[in-house]
Design a protein around this motif. Structure first.
Motif, PDB file in Angstrom:
ATOM      1  N   ASN A 203       0.655  -1.229  -0.006  1.00  0.00           N
ATOM      2  CA  ASN A 203      -0.099  -0.029  -0.037  1.00  0.00           C
ATOM      3  C   ASN A 203       0.923   1.151  -0.182  1.00  0.00           C
ATOM      4  O   ASN A 203       0.720   2.349   0.831  1.00  0.00           O
ATOM      5  N   THR A 338      -5.919  -3.422  -3.402  1.00  0.00           N
ATOM      6  CA  THR A 338      -6.528  -2.333  -3.538  1.00  0.00           C
ATOM      7  C   THR A 338      -5.532  -1.067  -3.589  1.00  0.00           C
ATOM      8  O   THR A 338      -6.076   0.131  -3.194  1.00  0.00           O
ATOM      9  N   SER A 341      -6.581   1.983  -5.516  1.00  0.00           N
ATOM     10  CA  SER A 341      -7.909   2.128  -5.912  1.00  0.00           C
ATOM     11  C   SER A 341      -8.512   0.481  -5.947  1.00  0.00           C
ATOM     12  O   SER A 341      -7.681  -0.341  -5.970  1.00  0.00           O
ATOM     13  N   THR A 342      -9.730   0.409  -5.648  1.00  0.00           N
ATOM     14  CA  THR A 342     -10.370  -0.899  -5.326  1.00  0.00           C
ATOM     15  C   THR A 342     -10.112  -1.955  -6.489  1.00  0.00           C
ATOM     16  O   THR A 342      -9.875  -3.086  -6.370  1.00  0.00           O
ATOM     17  N   ASP A 343      -9.944  -1.337  -7.770  1.00  0.00           N
ATOM     18  CA  ASP A 343      -9.986  -2.077  -9.082  1.00  0.00           C
ATOM     19  C   ASP A 343      -8.357  -2.407  -9.300  1.00  0.00           C
ATOM     20  O   ASP A 343      -8.162  -2.695 -10.446  1.00  0.00           O
ATOM     21  N   TYR A 363     -13.376  -9.929  -2.744  1.00  0.00           N
ATOM     22  CA  TYR A 363     -12.797  -8.834  -3.604  1.00  0.00           C
ATOM     23  C   TYR A 363     -13.825  -8.366  -4.729  1.00  0.00           C
ATOM     24  O   TYR A 363     -14.227  -7.603  -5.034  1.00  0.00           O
ATOM     25  N   SER A 366     -16.399  -6.418  -3.323  1.00  0.00           N
ATOM     26  CA  SER A 366     -16.029  -4.895  -2.954  1.00  0.00           C
ATOM     27  C   SER A 366     -16.074  -4.141  -4.426  1.00  0.00           C
ATOM     28  O   SER A 366     -16.588  -3.067  -4.362  1.00  0.00           O
ATOM     29  N   CYS A 367     -15.739  -4.881  -5.364  1.00  0.00           N
ATOM     30  CA  CYS A 367     -15.592  -4.171  -6.661  1.00  0.00           C
ATOM     31  C   CYS A 367     -17.145  -4.090  -7.223  1.00  0.00           C
ATOM     32  O   CYS A 367     -17.516  -2.914  -7.694  1.00  0.00           O
ATOM     33  N   GLU A 370     -18.903  -0.862  -5.512  1.00  0.00           N
ATOM     34  CA  GLU A 370     -18.571   0.493  -6.266  1.00  0.00           C
ATOM     35  C   GLU A 370     -18.832   0.611  -7.559  1.00  0.00           C
ATOM     36  O   GLU A 370     -18.541   1.523  -8.260  1.00  0.00           O
ATOM     37  N   GLN A 545     -20.494  -2.698   4.478  1.00  0.00           N
ATOM     38  CA  GLN A 545     -19.059  -3.079   3.979  1.00  0.00           C
ATOM     39  C   GLN A 545     -18.767  -4.565   4.188  1.00  0.00           C
ATOM     40  O   GLN A 545     -18.263  -5.337   3.684  1.00  0.00           O
ATOM     41  N   THR A 568     -19.887   1.218   5.575  1.00  0.00           N
ATOM     42  CA  THR A 568     -19.067   2.054   4.673  1.00  0.00           C
ATOM     43  C   THR A 568     -18.909   3.373   5.071  1.00  0.00           C
ATOM     44  O   THR A 568     -19.787   3.922   5.822  1.00  0.00           O
TER      45      THR A 568
END
Length: 650
Positions: A203, A338, A341-343, A363, A366-367, A370, A545, A568
């Protein structure tokens, strides 16, 4: 052309998919060699479990597994536990990997937050040869333990293959496991060599692990040598061998043949309720099972680039390495999924040219939450299949994956475990996929759903049992000389039958719905429901979340079923959101399983491999001390346990 919003998550193979499938080639070969003619997948599966020795002998010959002798007996004893596969044969996992060496494509692509590197087959072989030679100069012999404290880097693959080539037994912990957890796992093996990196990049931050490494070494008294991989460029201590020195050997790769069941690696249970159990798998069983699953079920081919997001502590890392057994290029990723960004993983997949892309169900959800559209934002035309595991993926997750890509691809969900380092239930390129369902029981896996009376049931939920042995079942548990732990883990409920602890429904179409762990089943007013049904309903809400639900049997005969939710950023658990959560469960799961309370918590603790701690949390809520039901080092955020203990008091 179908619009992305019209994609349903379901998939039907076209004629080209069927014609080009490895499984089609296997089925044709069975006919050509006089082993049998099969009209469809179901017929083949039924024969594969009716006569498991016939099936695994066919797998052995179809993939031309190398051995010092020809198999004469496939299954000397079918008793579980203790089945005896291919007695007298000698094999080695590393031999099956390097038979695919080629200059046409890389063996692996190592990706980090700081860039990526293609590793040729030549480089992989040369570094494996050097490391194996180094182990032999240290006196490492077959059966000795070589262990790793490593992130998902290429050197972890080299260290494993080098250990396998020597006949040593491998085990590894990712560096996000706390020091007590590492020692609890690796220490029980009494290792002689430790391979570690100085840290990692995660990260955007440089994570120095030198202090942790020093502490780990001090608590592994059997070590005779440590090798340091320079991930972040720190110097090696004086008594540690730098990785570069290990590579200073220009030697051929020497591979020692070992017996079929010789210990290849030790994987570990989550360790949430005590010392993690060391689950030992053998060379031959892993080779056969991974060839079968990756080639015949996931349909991997040599030209594929195979990426499954995993840490080295999760069995999916071991399965990812199996891509080398079929000659595919494997893609490793060391970093935050992530990052930025998440993607981010989709960007990794695009940049690495991935064709088969897998990750945990969390995962994908999560995508989906969003509403990302990676197919629009990245060059992902090469992705032809997407895999999911770790927890049941709801139908909405299947839909989003196709909508996110903007086209129909097979979404291959699988269910298995560390225990067999593969899947019992998974995909098949010849069979349609219905969103929310796993489309087949795997070949050679005699899986049934058993009801309360211990008899098979269809179209209703039951215990996942396996009635005949599989080659990749554990050869033994570590430090379990009389097999008591092994029998207790799988065979206490139904002697001689493997009871996995999952709850599933096998439909009249022979597809499967996995409901979650059977010991976490919600029993409301006599109606049982898997916790996964609740999660599927609730996690579709943008404000939620994460969540966890348990059912607590109270001393007065009552039943309390709370739902804990993590929200979230910016969301508030007001009456309106509570009503929406209840409505989602009532309509999407069951009106009988509406929770008694919906409670906001700062986070949901999980095992280090991402599984919810339903049973330990239930026991804490019923008054048990966390220290008696959980090992803190097995939990990703142990401080959250105090939150649940607080609800037990109130």
């Amino acid at each position: 052309m179908t619009g992305a919003d019209e994609l349903t998550g379901s998939w039907t193979p076209g004629q080209a998919d069927i014609d080009n499938a490895n499984l089609t080639r296997f089925t044709a070969w069975l006919g050509e060699t006089g082993r049998g003619e099969f009209a469809d997948y179901q017929e083949l599966w039924e024969e594969s479990v009716r006569d498991v020795a016939w099936f695994w002998e066919a797998v052995w010959h179809f993939f031309a597994v190398r051995s010092t002798t020809t198999p004469e007996t496939v299954l000397a004893s079918a008793e579980m536990p203790g089945a005896q596969w291919f007695p007298g044969l000698s094999v080695n996992y590393a031999s099956e990997v390097f038979r695919h060496e080629t200059t046409d494509r890389p063996a692996l692509v190592a990706v980090g937050e700081d860039g990526s590197t293609d590793w040729s087959w030549e480089r992989l072989r040369e570094e494996t040869a050097s490391f194996a030679h180094h182990l032999r100069t240290l006196g490492v012999k077959p059966g000795d333990r070589v262990v790793g404290y490593l992130p998902n880097v290429a050197e972890a693959v080299v260290a494993f293959l080098g250990a396998a080539a020597v006949g040593a037994t491998w085990a590894v912990c990712n560096q996000d496991v706390a020091v007590p957890g590492v020692v609890a796992r690796l220490g029980q093996l009494e290792p002689v060599v430790l391979v570690a990196s100085d840290g990692s990049l995660y990260n955007g931050k440089r994570v120095d692990r030198s202090a942790e490494l020093a502490e780990i070494r001090s608590q592994l008294p059997t070590l005779t040598a440590t090798v340091l991989v320079p991930r972040i460029g720190l110097p090696a201590p004086d008594d540690v061998t730098p990785w570069a020195e290990v590579l200073n050997h220009d030697v051929p790769l020497q591979i020692t043949a070992v017996r079929f069941g010789h210990p290849l690696w030790v994987l570990f249970s989550s360790g949430t309720t005590g010392t993690p159990k060391g689950i030992v798998h053998g060379h031959g069983g892993v080779v056969l099972e991974h060839l079968k699953y990756l080639s015949l079920h996931l349909d991997l081919k040599p030209e594929d680039r195979f990426f499954w997001q995993s840490s080295t502590s999760w069995m999916m890392w071991n399965l990812l390495l199996g891509g080398l057994l079929v000659g595919s290029t494997i893609v490793l990723y060391d970093g935050s999924p992530t990052h930025g960004s998440t993607d981010h993983l989709w960007q990794v997949a695009a940049d690495a040219g991935v064709t088969v892309f897998g990750a945990g169900a969390g995962y994908w959800l999560s995508c989906a939450k969003e509403e990302l559209r990676p197919g629009r934002d990245y060059a992902l035309d090469g992705v032809r299949a997407v895999g999911s595991t770790g927890s049941p993926l709801p139908a909405s997750g299947y839909r989003w994956i196709q909508q996110g890509l903007g086209r129909s691809v097979p979404v291959v969900s699988c269910s298995g475990g560390t225990d067999v380092v593969t899947a019992f239930i998974g995909g098949c390129p010849l069979v349609p996929i219905r969103a929310g369902e796993l489309n087949v029981l795997c070949l050679g896996a005699a899986v049934e759903a058993w009801g309360e009376g211990g008899t098979p049931v269809r179209d209703e939920a039951g215990e996942l049992v396996v009635t005949k042995p599989m080659p990749s079942m554990p050869v033994f548990f570590w430090n379990d000389p009389d097999g008591e732990k092994y029998r207790g883990a799988y065979f206490d409920k139904y002697p001689g039958v493997w009871c996995h602890g999952d709850w599933l429904t096998i439909t009249d179409r022979n597809s499967v719905v996995v409901h979650g762990r059977s010991d976490a089943t919600l029993n409301r007013m006599g109606v049982r429901m898997g916790s996964a049904e609740i999660y599927n309903a609730v996690e579709g809400l943008a404000e939620v979340q994460d969540c966890l639900v348990v059912g607590c049997e109270l001393d007065d005969g009552g039943y309390w079923m709370p739902l804990f939710v993590t929200l979230t950023d910016g969301a508030d658990l007001d009456d309106a959101l509570r009503d929406r959560i209840v409505a989602a469960i009532r309509t999407g799961a069951s009106p009988r399983h509406v929770p008694d309370d919906v409670i906001a918590v700062p986070g949901i603790p999980r095992t280090m491999t991402g599984k919810r701690l339903e049973i330990p949390i239930k026991r804490i809520l019923l008054g048990a001390k966390a220290s008696t039901v959980l090992t803190p080092s097995a939990v990703d955020r142990p401080e959250l346990l105090d939150v649940f203990a607080g609800y037990a008091r109130t």
